[in-house]
Design a protein around this motif. Structure first.
Motif, PDB file in Angstrom:
ATOM      1  N   SER A 524       0.927  -1.111  -0.030  1.00 18.51           N
ATOM      2  CA  SER A 524      -0.083  -0.021  -0.048  1.00 18.51           C
ATOM      3  C   SER A 524       0.859   1.274   0.098  1.00 18.51           C
ATOM      4  N   LEU A 525       0.557   2.150  -0.923  1.00 12.78           N
ATOM      5  CA  LEU A 525       1.094   3.294  -0.822  1.00 12.78           C
ATOM      6  C   LEU A 525       0.458   4.717  -0.383  1.00 12.78           C
ATOM      7  N   ASP A 526       1.634   5.266   0.270  1.00 13.21           N
ATOM      8  CA  ASP A 526       1.058   6.681   1.046  1.00 13.21           C
ATOM      9  C   ASP A 526       2.287   7.645   1.004  1.00 13.21           C
ATOM     10  N   ALA A 527       1.924   9.023   1.343  1.00 13.29           N
ATOM     11  CA  ALA A 527       3.076   9.844   1.471  1.00 13.29           C
ATOM     12  C   ALA A 527       2.660  10.729   2.450  1.00 13.29           C
ATOM     13  N   ASP A 528       3.856  11.224   3.198  1.00  8.93           N
ATOM     14  CA  ASP A 528       3.690  12.403   4.168  1.00  8.93           C
ATOM     15  C   ASP A 528       4.676  13.219   3.996  1.00  8.93           C
ATOM     16  N   ASN A 529       4.885  14.349   4.433  1.00  7.14           N
ATOM     17  CA  ASN A 529       5.848  15.694   4.419  1.00  7.14           C
ATOM     18  C   ASN A 529       5.476  16.171   3.011  1.00  7.14           C
ATOM     19  N   VAL A 530       4.095  16.430   2.808  1.00  7.83           N
ATOM     20  CA  VAL A 530       3.561  16.848   1.438  1.00  7.83           C
ATOM     21  C   VAL A 530       3.518  18.124   1.672  1.00  7.83           C
ATOM     22  N   PRO A 531       4.044  19.312   0.790  1.00 10.55           N
ATOM     23  CA  PRO A 531       4.034  20.731   1.019  1.00 10.55           C
ATOM     24  C   PRO A 531       2.565  21.263   1.011  1.00 10.55           C
ATOM     25  N   ALA A 532       2.516  22.048   1.674  1.00 11.98           N
ATOM     26  CA  ALA A 532       0.917  22.897   1.714  1.00 11.98           C
ATOM     27  C   ALA A 532       0.567  23.386   0.307  1.00 11.98           C
ATOM     28  N   GLY A 533      -0.759  23.102   0.226  1.00 13.10           N
ATOM     29  CA  GLY A 533      -1.295  23.594  -1.073  1.00 13.10           C
ATOM     30  C   GLY A 533      -1.067  22.628  -2.219  1.00 13.10           C
ATOM     31  N   THR A 534      -0.937  21.311  -2.005  1.00 11.90           N
ATOM     32  CA  THR A 534      -0.830  20.471  -3.023  1.00 11.90           C
ATOM     33  C   THR A 534      -1.623  19.169  -2.680  1.00 11.90           C
ATOM     34  N   VAL A 535      -2.085  18.116  -3.421  1.00 14.92           N
ATOM     35  CA  VAL A 535      -2.563  17.037  -3.405  1.00 14.92           C
ATOM     36  C   VAL A 535      -1.803  15.962  -4.118  1.00 14.92           C
ATOM     37  N   VAL A 536      -1.620  14.827  -3.289  1.00 14.63           N
ATOM     38  CA  VAL A 536      -1.083  13.826  -3.909  1.00 14.63           C
ATOM     39  C   VAL A 536      -1.864  12.498  -4.131  1.00 14.63           C
ATOM     40  N   GLN A 537      -1.734  11.935  -5.175  1.00 16.67           N
ATOM     41  CA  GLN A 537      -2.615  10.797  -5.395  1.00 16.67           C
ATOM     42  C   GLN A 537      -1.892   9.755  -6.266  1.00 16.67           C
ATOM     43  N   PHE A 538      -1.961   8.432  -5.797  1.00 18.06           N
ATOM     44  CA  PHE A 538      -1.231   7.185  -6.389  1.00 18.06           C
ATOM     45  C   PHE A 538      -2.242   6.459  -7.237  1.00 18.06           C
ATOM     46  N   ASN A 539      -2.090   5.992  -8.278  1.00 13.97           N
ATOM     47  CA  ASN A 539      -2.924   5.358  -9.283  1.00 13.97           C
ATOM     48  C   ASN A 539      -1.873   4.247 -10.009  1.00 13.97           C
ATOM     49  N   PRO A 540      -2.058   2.762  -9.297  1.00 11.73           N
ATOM     50  CA  PRO A 540      -2.829   2.537  -8.492  1.00 11.73           C
ATOM     51  C   PRO A 540      -2.404   2.648  -6.922  1.00 11.73           C
ATOM     52  N   ALA A 541      -3.208   2.702  -6.033  1.00 12.87           N
ATOM     53  CA  ALA A 541      -2.745   2.865  -4.592  1.00 12.87           C
ATOM     54  C   ALA A 541      -2.242   1.729  -3.920  1.00 12.87           C
TER      55      ALA A 541
END
Length: 729
Positions: A524-541
């Motif tokens: 399973s994929l996820d992300a953290d430390n994502v900059p403010a004002g952004t959206v992260v999406q995985f395809n596939p997750a």
């Protein structure tokens, strides 16, 4: 997986109903109800009048301005009331016989006296909802509360709550709590932040009993007996559930007994506990203790990023057969437990880290990842036979001196040690590991030391399916046991390209791939430390090894400029690995440059140097001929720092400083016999990558990564074994 969505959007996706914030509750100043706050008058009746008024008004805040409010009688909490202690305000206990008498309890034979009675407290309540203790003041037992069994009219607790719902305890300090600074039983929905407990002169800090939905953050609890304990007794006449508990960023210490403890009262089952970023300093029993004595099933407990020092028993898991519970219990079990990034310095040569199941209830499915334990050592050779064990006693000393200086394991199944180690300060004649009557034990990339007179390093008896691999050249003895080393189940992540540059409002794409050994299963994929004002999406997750996923990072027109190291996280079962994707919003960054290297170890500083083009075949150290025999492709070609191996035992902190001209990812390659260094905070991530050198007995180095802003980078000392190497991308 989406990140940085607004609260309303996230709530809608999760199907959460967002409630309007209630109107500000009314204040009820205790001085308006007759409290003097002068430290000598009896203010209990005035406090009770303010609480009653707030309750009768439908709820409110009972406020204590600065002053000392002497309370020689019990305060009676009521629903929908919050006690707010302003700075300088203290509710002070007093000696005498004015506290409420203990209520009768037909079930008091199943637990200690202090756990069986609740009314003999400075403050108590039963079946209350929406209550709180907040502010920056203090509730102090004043040295008047009893640490043993109190006489009628004496109190042994500061706060005593049963069957409560929606409890907040934040900001205040509890001092000199008698038997318990705080005891709650049968409650749910508990939140605590910035609570201080200073009852090291008395007994327990906080006992959380038969309680669900608990979040504790930024606590500082010092007890003499148990600092923070999770229990489940039969005081309320039934077996109750426990779980969904989170404890983060909290400091604990215990004088005589346990720092972070499950039990010993363990009637009901426990599940869903998450402990992260905990510091434990001192405990005369268990640092991390987990026992099932009265039939409970304890499952899904997770410890991560914890440092422990000065404890007699570093880690103890035990299943016992005391069966002290009113529901005619059998023998319980402990299962599905994880320990990640734990560093422990033990204080007793007798109480080695221990997993002691029971012949009728094994400990199962426990994983230790990057768990480093150092013990005093100093024992000579002794019998390797199984130690004595009192099945009805939970204390570490209920088990005789462990025959291993490191791990002693009995009646346990499917136990894994990954990238972990045991070591001693003084030469010890016992083996590193002994296991009896167990199945499926794995020691992979496990560090150990050998005493000069130890009979062996690993000893397995009546153990079906043990495996020791990637752990040097240990002497392994077995009796009535079978070895089973298949391919280890593991994986690593890679991100391509390593970095992207976009303008605000544009979208960047990265390809995430996974390589594996064995069969780790879906990732399973996820992300953290994502900059403010952004959206992260995985395809596939979710991917399996060999597949790829596209990670899309969408920025907004007002996304701030700058570079961010996005942590891409993959999870397969209990295995978690990460990689870094660098996103720059704005202009293309300058080419990376390293400069200004200074080394505090002046005697060896001349052998440190800045390098480019990391690759196999180049010398690892400036004072040795060892070269790199394996360099992961993810870091091949990186700029790096050639260190001096003779700096391995330097103690200066920081040991090394250098400057980077732009934001960059810094890797420190640490000898796997050591693992993550104590000076590395939680932002240092295990990349899953490794370097290998050509030393006579080749050494492996694990890469820990952290993103740094342009400017000076400081690194701490190595601490023995072979010195680290530094890579920068």
């Amino acid at each position: 997986m989406l990140r940085r969505l607004g609260v309303a959007v996230t709530a809608a996706l999760l199907g959460i109903t967002m409630l309007a914030e209630p109107a500000q509750a009314a204040d009820f100043n205790v001085k308006d109800y007759g409290a003097a706050g002068n430290g000598s008058a009896n203010d209990t009746a005035a406090i009770d009048r303010a609480i009653t008024a707030a309750n009768a008004a439908g709820g409110g805040t009972v406020r204590f301005p600065s002053g000392t409010y002497r309370s020689p009688n019990s305060i009676h909490m009521k629903s929908n009331v919050t006690l707010q202690l302003d700075s300088g305000a203290t509710i002070m206990g007093a000696s005498g016989s004015g506290y409420d008498k203990p209520e009768p309890n037909p079930n008091d034979k199943y637990q200690d006296y202090g756990h069986s009675h609740f009314h003999n407290a400075m403050i108590w309540g039963d079946r209350l909802t929406n209550i709180g203790f907040v502010g920056s003041g203090t509730i102090d037992g004043g040295g008047a509360l009893i640490t043993g069994n109190p006489d009628s009219g004496q109190a042994d607790k500061i706060i005593s709550l049963t069957r409560c719902e929606n409890l907040t305890v934040s900001g205040i300090k509890l001092r000199r709590g008698g038997h318990f600074a705080m005891l709650i039983n049968g409650c749910r929905n508990v939140v605590s932040d910035r609570l201080t407990i200073d009852t090291a002169s008395d007994r327990d800090g906080w006992n959380v009993i038969s309680t669900t939905n608990v979040t504790i953050t930024n606590g500082n609890f010092a007890g003499n007996d148990d600092a923070l304990a999770f229990k489940s007794d039969y005081a309320l006449g039934q077996k109750l559930s426990n779980g969904n508990v989170k404890v983060y960023d909290t400091k604990l210490s215990a004088g005589c007994c346990n720092a972070l403890m499950f039990g010993s009262e363990t009637c009901g089952d426990f599940t869903g506990y998450d402990f992260q970023r905990i510091q434990i300093q001192g405990s005369n029993k268990s640092g991390l203790g987990l026992v099932s004595m009265d039939g409970s099933v304890i499952s899904d407990v997770h410890y991560k990023d914890i440092t422990v020092s000065g404890v007699r028993s570093p880690i103890m898991l035990k299943v016992g057969a005391r069966k002290r519970c009113g529901n005619s219990p059998g023998v319980g079990t402990i299962k599905n437990i994880t320990y990640d990034n734990i560093t422990i310095n033990g204080a007793s040569p007798s109480f080695s880290p221990t997993i002691m199941g029971d012949v009728d209830g094994h400990v199962t499915d426990v994983t230790f990842n990057n768990v480093k334990i150092n013990v005093p050592g100093g024992n000579g050779p002794m019998s390797t036979n199984p130690p004595s064990n009192d099945r009805t006693n939970y204390n570490p000393n209920s088990i005789g001196t462990r025959p291993a200086y490191g791990w002693y394991i009995r009646y346990a199944d499917r136990i894994k040690f990954l990238n972990s180690a045991v070591s001693f300060t003084n030469n010890d004649g016992r083996p590193a590991v002994i296991a009896d009557n167990s199945t499926d034990l794995t020691f992979d990339t496990f560090g150990w030391e050998r005493g000069t007179s130890s009979p062996t390093d690993f000893l397995f008896r009546n153990t079906n399916g043990f495996c020791v691999r990637n752990s040097g050249s240990p002497r392994v003895q077995n009796t009535g046991s079978t070895e089973k080393c298949g391919v280890s189940n593991d994986f690593s992540l890679a991100v391509d390209p390593a970095s992207r540059v976009v303008k605000p409002g544009e979208t960047a794409s990265f390809t995430v791939s996974a390589a594996s050994t064995g069969s780790p299963g879906p990732i399973s994929l996820d992300a953290d430390n994502v900059p403010a004002g952004t959206v992260v999406q995985f395809n596939p997750a979710t991917i399996v090894p060999g597949q790829t996923s596209t990670m899309t990072v969408a920025t907004l027109p007002d996304t701030p400029h700058g570079s961010t190291n996005i942590n891409v996280i993959g999870t397969a079962g209990q295995i978690t690995r990460s990689a870094v994707a660098i996103l720059t919003v704005g202009d293309q960054p300058a080419e990376l440059e390293l400069s200004g290297l200074t080394v505090a170890d002046t005697g060896n500083a001349g052998d440190w140097s800045l390098q480019t083009g990391l690759r196999t075949g180049v010398a690892q150290y400036g004072d040795r001929d060892f070269t790199f025999s394996a360099v992961p492709e993810e870091v091949a070609g990186a700029k790096w720092i050639r260190t001096a191996n003779d700096s391995k035992s330097a103690t200066q902190n920081p040991l090394a400083r250098f400057t980077i001209n732009r934001d960059a990812l810094v890797y420190v390659a640490v000898d796997t016999r050591l693992g993550k260094r104590p000076w590395m905070d939680a932002l240092w991530l295990d990349s899953g990558l490794q370097l290998v050198n050509t030393e006579g007995s080749p050494k492996t180095f694990r890469l820990y990564a952290k993103g740094f802003r342009a400017g000076e980078v400081q690194l701490g000392p190595n601490g023995g074994a072979s010195n680290y190497t530094v890579l920068v991308e």
